[in-house]
Design a protein around this motif. Sequence first.
Motif, PDB file in Angstrom:
ATOM      1  N   GLN A   1      42.783   6.131 -15.400  1.00 25.74           N
ATOM      2  CA  GLN A   1      43.252   7.484 -15.648  1.00 25.74           C
ATOM      3  C   GLN A   1      42.495   8.460 -14.755  1.00 25.74           C
ATOM      4  N   VAL A   2      43.214   9.291 -14.054  1.00 28.00           N
ATOM      5  CA  VAL A   2      42.618  10.295 -13.174  1.00 28.00           C
ATOM      6  C   VAL A   2      42.616  11.649 -13.881  1.00 28.00           C
ATOM      7  N   GLN A   3      41.486  12.302 -13.857  1.00 30.77           N
ATOM      8  CA  GLN A   3      41.392  13.655 -14.389  1.00 30.77           C
ATOM      9  C   GLN A   3      41.456  14.633 -13.224  1.00 30.77           C
ATOM     10  N   VAL A   4      42.280  15.645 -13.379  1.00 29.88           N
ATOM     11  CA  VAL A   4      42.466  16.650 -12.335  1.00 29.88           C
ATOM     12  C   VAL A   4      42.160  18.017 -12.936  1.00 29.88           C
ATOM     13  N   VAL A   5      41.212  18.708 -12.350  1.00 28.93           N
ATOM     14  CA  VAL A   5      40.782  19.994 -12.898  1.00 28.93           C
ATOM     15  C   VAL A   5      40.786  21.045 -11.803  1.00 28.93           C
TER      16      VAL A   5
END
Length: 119
Positions: A1-5
């Motif tokens: 899972q990639v977190q994008v902020v």
Amino acid sequence: QVQVVESGGGSVQAGGSLRLSCAASGYTTCSLDLSWYRQAPGKEREFVSDIDTDGANYVASVKGRFTISQDNAKNTGYLQMNSLKPEDTAMYYCRADVFCNSAWFATYWGQGTQVTVSL
């Protein structure tokens, strides 16, 4: 899972500048392509900018004012926005496309950062 902020949004007067950042984490064995989109109230989300093998691409309305860049070592993308106009007011989203072994694997979106430009 990639977190994008995303970060860096805010309220500025017309003619001002903002620098948006997009930090992606969670995938270290694959590569990421980061791009920018925006959505104004009552309008559909539109493409703003990305980088491909031929270089940077921009929607016509921001050419010459916005500059996209990416630090691959940090999985971080940036959108420098200069000469901002009220019509640039929108929620700005970062999109992360994950490529593993040169094949597209998944797309992730950030929650967005609000940019408001006043006269």
